[in-house]
Scaffold this motif. Structure first.
Motif, PDB file in Angstrom:
ATOM      1  N   GLN A 121       0.832  -1.209   0.000  1.00 12.72           N
ATOM      2  CA  GLN A 121       0.000   0.000   0.000  1.00 12.72           C
ATOM      3  C   GLN A 121       0.865   1.258   0.000  1.00 12.72           C
ATOM      4  O   GLN A 121       0.551   2.249  -0.663  1.00 12.72           O
ATOM      5  CB  GLN A 121      -0.919  -0.002   1.232  1.00 12.72           C
ATOM      6  N   GLU A 122       1.970   1.200   0.748  1.00 10.43           N
ATOM      7  CA  GLU A 122       2.905   2.327   0.805  1.00 10.43           C
ATOM      8  C   GLU A 122       3.453   2.625  -0.591  1.00 10.43           C
ATOM      9  O   GLU A 122       3.558   3.781  -0.997  1.00 10.43           O
ATOM     10  CB  GLU A 122       4.045   1.985   1.762  1.00 10.43           C
ATOM     11  N   PHE A 123       3.787   1.557  -1.330  1.00 14.75           N
ATOM     12  CA  PHE A 123       4.323   1.724  -2.681  1.00 14.75           C
ATOM     13  C   PHE A 123       3.288   2.381  -3.598  1.00 14.75           C
ATOM     14  O   PHE A 123       3.611   3.286  -4.371  1.00 14.75           O
ATOM     15  CB  PHE A 123       4.750   0.366  -3.244  1.00 14.75           C
ATOM     16  N   LYS A 124       2.054   1.937  -3.481  1.00 15.98           N
ATOM     17  CA  LYS A 124       0.992   2.509  -4.319  1.00 15.98           C
ATOM     18  C   LYS A 124       0.799   3.994  -4.024  1.00 15.98           C
ATOM     19  O   LYS A 124       0.595   4.806  -4.934  1.00 15.98           O
ATOM     20  CB  LYS A 124      -0.324   1.747  -4.085  1.00 15.98           C
ATOM     21  N   LYS A 125       0.904   4.346  -2.745  1.00 18.62           N
ATOM     22  CA  LYS A 125       0.769   5.752  -2.358  1.00 18.62           C
ATOM     23  C   LYS A 125       1.913   6.586  -2.938  1.00 18.62           C
ATOM     24  O   LYS A 125       1.700   7.702  -3.429  1.00 18.62           O
ATOM     25  CB  LYS A 125       0.746   5.878  -0.832  1.00 18.62           C
ATOM     26  N   ALA A 172      10.068  14.519  -6.663  1.00 16.63           N
ATOM     27  CA  ALA A 172      10.171  13.281  -7.448  1.00 16.63           C
ATOM     28  C   ALA A 172      11.386  12.470  -6.998  1.00 16.63           C
ATOM     29  O   ALA A 172      11.335  11.230  -6.935  1.00 16.63           O
ATOM     30  CB  ALA A 172      10.272  13.608  -8.939  1.00 16.63           C
ATOM     31  N   THR A 173      12.483  13.159  -6.687  1.00 15.18           N
ATOM     32  CA  THR A 173      13.690  12.477  -6.207  1.00 15.18           C
ATOM     33  C   THR A 173      13.410  11.786  -4.880  1.00 15.18           C
ATOM     34  O   THR A 173      13.807  10.627  -4.674  1.00 15.18           O
ATOM     35  CB  THR A 173      14.855  13.473  -6.049  1.00 15.18           C
ATOM     36  N   PHE A 174      12.702  12.471  -3.983  1.00 12.48           N
ATOM     37  CA  PHE A 174      12.341  11.846  -2.707  1.00 12.48           C
ATOM     38  C   PHE A 174      11.435  10.636  -2.935  1.00 12.48           C
ATOM     39  O   PHE A 174      11.609   9.590  -2.310  1.00 12.48           O
ATOM     40  CB  PHE A 174      11.611  12.861  -1.809  1.00 12.48           C
ATOM     41  N   ALA A 175      10.477  10.786  -3.839  1.00 15.50           N
ATOM     42  CA  ALA A 175       9.512   9.705  -4.097  1.00 15.50           C
ATOM     43  C   ALA A 175      10.198   8.478  -4.687  1.00 15.50           C
ATOM     44  O   ALA A 175       9.934   7.339  -4.273  1.00 15.50           O
ATOM     45  CB  ALA A 175       8.410  10.195  -5.028  1.00 15.50           C
ATOM     46  N   VAL A 176      11.071   8.688  -5.652  1.00 19.78           N
ATOM     47  CA  VAL A 176      11.773   7.563  -6.278  1.00 19.78           C
ATOM     48  C   VAL A 176      12.703   6.886  -5.270  1.00 19.78           C
ATOM     49  O   VAL A 176      12.817   5.656  -5.239  1.00 19.78           O
ATOM     50  CB  VAL A 176      12.542   8.017  -7.536  1.00 19.78           C
ATOM     51  N   ALA A 177      13.361   7.697  -4.425  1.00 20.41           N
ATOM     52  CA  ALA A 177      14.217   7.124  -3.380  1.00 20.41           C
ATOM     53  C   ALA A 177      13.398   6.226  -2.453  1.00 20.41           C
ATOM     54  O   ALA A 177      13.813   5.103  -2.123  1.00 20.41           O
ATOM     55  CB  ALA A 177      14.895   8.236  -2.589  1.00 20.41           C
ATOM     56  N   ASP A 178      12.240   6.714  -2.041  1.00 18.70           N
ATOM     57  CA  ASP A 178      11.370   5.912  -1.175  1.00 18.70           C
ATOM     58  C   ASP A 178      10.866   4.657  -1.884  1.00 18.70           C
ATOM     59  O   ASP A 178      10.758   3.588  -1.279  1.00 18.70           O
ATOM     60  CB  ASP A 178      10.170   6.751  -0.716  1.00 18.70           C
ATOM     61  N   ALA A 179      10.569   4.788  -3.176  1.00 13.96           N
ATOM     62  CA  ALA A 179      10.076   3.637  -3.939  1.00 13.96           C
ATOM     63  C   ALA A 179      11.156   2.562  -4.070  1.00 13.96           C
ATOM     64  O   ALA A 179      10.882   1.362  -3.909  1.00 13.96           O
ATOM     65  CB  ALA A 179       9.612   4.088  -5.320  1.00 13.96           C
ATOM     66  N   LEU A 180      12.371   2.978  -4.360  1.00 17.18           N
ATOM     67  CA  LEU A 180      13.479   2.021  -4.491  1.00 17.18           C
ATOM     68  C   LEU A 180      13.738   1.314  -3.162  1.00 17.18           C
ATOM     69  O   LEU A 180      13.986   0.107  -3.127  1.00 17.18           O
ATOM     70  CB  LEU A 180      14.743   2.737  -4.964  1.00 17.18           C
ATOM     71  N   ARG A 181      13.658   2.069  -2.086  1.00 13.51           N
ATOM     72  CA  ARG A 181      13.855   1.470  -0.767  1.00 13.51           C
ATOM     73  C   ARG A 181      12.730   0.493  -0.448  1.00 13.51           C
ATOM     74  O   ARG A 181      12.968  -0.596   0.100  1.00 13.51           O
ATOM     75  CB  ARG A 181      13.928   2.562   0.298  1.00 13.51           C
ATOM     76  N   LEU A 186      10.929  -1.270  -2.536  1.00 12.55           N
ATOM     77  CA  LEU A 186      11.093  -2.504  -3.313  1.00 12.55           C
ATOM     78  C   LEU A 186      12.202  -3.374  -2.736  1.00 12.55           C
ATOM     79  O   LEU A 186      12.062  -4.593  -2.636  1.00 12.55           O
ATOM     80  CB  LEU A 186      11.383  -2.163  -4.782  1.00 12.55           C
ATOM     81  N   ARG A 187      13.297  -2.760  -2.348  1.00 12.29           N
ATOM     82  CA  ARG A 187      14.404  -3.540  -1.777  1.00 12.29           C
ATOM     83  C   ARG A 187      13.999  -4.179  -0.459  1.00 12.29           C
ATOM     84  O   ARG A 187      14.361  -5.335  -0.182  1.00 12.29           O
ATOM     85  CB  ARG A 187      15.631  -2.656  -1.569  1.00 12.29           C
ATOM     86  N   GLU A 188      13.248  -3.454   0.350  1.00 16.94           N
ATOM     87  CA  GLU A 188      12.773  -4.007   1.630  1.00 16.94           C
ATOM     88  C   GLU A 188      11.852  -5.205   1.405  1.00 16.94           C
ATOM     89  O   GLU A 188      11.744  -6.082   2.265  1.00 16.94           O
ATOM     90  CB  GLU A 188      12.042  -2.923   2.433  1.00 16.94           C
ATOM     91  N   ARG A 189      11.211  -5.229   0.241  1.00 20.09           N
ATOM     92  CA  ARG A 189      10.321  -6.350  -0.102  1.00 20.09           C
ATOM     93  C   ARG A 189      11.041  -7.419  -0.920  1.00 20.09           C
ATOM     94  O   ARG A 189      10.417  -8.308  -1.491  1.00 20.09           O
ATOM     95  CB  ARG A 189       9.105  -5.817  -0.879  1.00 20.09           C
ATOM     96  N   ASN A 190      12.379  -7.312  -0.961  1.00 23.80           N
ATOM     97  CA  ASN A 190      13.218  -8.293  -1.663  1.00 23.80           C
ATOM     98  C   ASN A 190      12.959  -8.329  -3.162  1.00 23.80           C
ATOM     99  O   ASN A 190      13.081  -9.363  -3.815  1.00 23.80           O
ATOM    100  CB  ASN A 190      13.035  -9.700  -1.066  1.00 23.80           C
ATOM    101  N   ILE A 191      12.607  -7.170  -3.724  1.00 18.08           N
ATOM    102  CA  ILE A 191      12.380  -7.060  -5.164  1.00 18.08           C
ATOM    103  C   ILE A 191      13.575  -6.362  -5.805  1.00 18.08           C
ATOM    104  O   ILE A 191      13.980  -5.278  -5.382  1.00 18.08           O
ATOM    105  CB  ILE A 191      11.081  -6.286  -5.465  1.00 18.08           C
TER     106      ILE A 191
END
Length: 401
Positions: free
Chosen positions: A5-9, A40-49, A51-56
């Motif tokens: 859900q966090e990723f979707k947000k 956008a830089t903050f958002a992409v940083a959070d998105a990458l983190r 995904l990595r936390e979810r082992n993706i």
């Protein structure tokens, strides 16, 4: 909220922003970027983190190089750059100027092209001399841009400023993302007071780019930014003008004081950090250009003696009590000069540093993701679409998890 859900947000927020011009572009100074581009830089940083936390896996490159050039010592930024490259699938190659043909008179244009045949990103740290570092980075950028345009290079490597004489964007952006998380969103930062203050250090010549980066970025978000230092420790006047302009546009404020206690009073965030006076760094640069190294040594001794007159500029428990409810967030780019630990007298009391050790490490932990986000936005035409595709593919980063 779970991680999905966090990723979707995050994707929803990213979809509202305009940042097309970041594609195939460099990241030099935060104040050259729009508010949407920073978000956008903050958002992409959070998105990458996320995904990595979810082992993706977030490897978007099958091959390619990330070139690093560090003209000053580095631990956190060096490893953060390497981690960011690896996160996206790039191999890292460090340019050791002592082992290159630069020492034999190779030009900037030639070096830039020779190292870039299969490079996608170049990261440079060049913060030692006023008027030199940022200028050098732009020379490299122009050289590879021209190399790509003329067909010498198959791709145009984009450049990330890993710290220059003017700004330290990867640090200030990581600091800001830490603040955003601590205060529950960028929308909660308006009116928050941050004290960017000079602090005593027994060493000489710490760059101006950290305090300049902080006042140049935090004023973008409606924060009340206070710059504090003893008389004679001024930063670049043009960066102060940037901060004033940003504050006026964002509805925040920017002011200067010569008292650490005044800066700390009712502050939500404190950032006590030593730096060398702008006038002295400018003089040092001129002496270096003239080859007057004995004069540089003499200047260093004078500045160390000058620092010694301000040992009371230390982040103490007493000063922390002056902050908002006595609970301000203490920040530092690390390594800090800790009194009684790393030095006899320094920037911060050991008890203050120890109390904030965990958030300080978390603050540093945002930097690899910020650098990766800068790279991602410069190399991917539709970042939102690709991030959602990476999630959909769900390729495991670690196979046995």
């Amino acid at each position: 909220m779970d991680k999905t859900q966090e990723f979707k947000k995050i994707m929803e927020e990213l979809g509202k922003l305009k940042f097309n011009e970041m594609y195939e572009n460099d990241f030099f100074l935060t104040w050259e970027k729009t508010s949407d581009e920073l978000k956008a830089t903050f958002a992409v940083a959070d998105a990458l983190r996320n995904l990595r936390e979810r082992n993706i896996s977030t490897k978007i490159f099958d091959s390619g190089l990330g070139i690093s050039l560090f003209r000053d010592n580095s631990t956190r930024t060096r490893f953060s750059f390497a981690s960011a490259c690896n996160l996206l699938g790039l191999e890292v190659q460090d340019l050791d100027e002592g082992k290159s043909q630069i020492a034999h008179g190779e030009t900037v244009r030639e070096t830039a092209n020779m190292i870039s045949f299969m490079a996608d990103v170049i990261g440079i740290r060049d913060d030692m001399y006023i008027g030199k570092g940022n200028t050098y980075m732009r020379e490299v950028s122009e050289a590879v841009k021209d190399g790509n345009a003329t067909g010498v290079l198959e791709q145009r490597p984009t450049l990330v400023n890993l710290q220059c004489d003017i700004d330290h964007p990867t640090q200030s952006m990581a600091d800001m993302l830490h603040i955003i998380h601590e205060f529950g969103g960028v929308e909660n930062l308006k009116g928050k007071k941050i004290a960017m203050t000079w602090a005593y250090s027994p060493s000489y010549g710490k760059p101006l780019s950290v305090p300049q980066g902080i006042i140049g970025l935090m004023t973008r978000f409606g924060m009340e930014v206070v710059l504090a230092h003893p008389e004679g420790y001024e930063i670049m006047p043009e960066v102060e003008e940037v901060a004033k302009k940003n504050a006026a546009e964002s509805g925040g404020s920017f002011k200067k004081v010569n008292s650490m206690a005044e800066a700390f009073k009712d502050a939500d965030i404190v950032y006590p950090k030593s730096w060398a006076p702008f006038a002295a760094m400018e003089k040092r640069t001129n002496l270096y250009g003239e080859g007057k190294f004995d004069e540089i040594n003499k200047l260093e001794k004078e500045l160390l003696a000058q620092n010694g007159n301000h040992k009371d500029w230390e982040c103490t428990e007493e000063l922390m009590k002056l902050t908002k409810e006595g609970k301000a967030l203490y920040m530092h780019c690390l390594p800090a000069d800790i009194t009684g630990v790393s030095c006899e007298a320094g920037e911060v009391e050991a008890s203050v540093f120890d109390r904030y050790r965990e958030p300080l490490y978390k603050e540093a932990g945002f930097k690899p993701y910020i650098i990766a986000a800068m790279m991602f936005l410069s190399k991917v035409k539709d970042p939102k679409e690709l991030l959602e595709k990476l999630e959909e593919l769900g390729k495991k980063r670690v196979l046995d998890k």
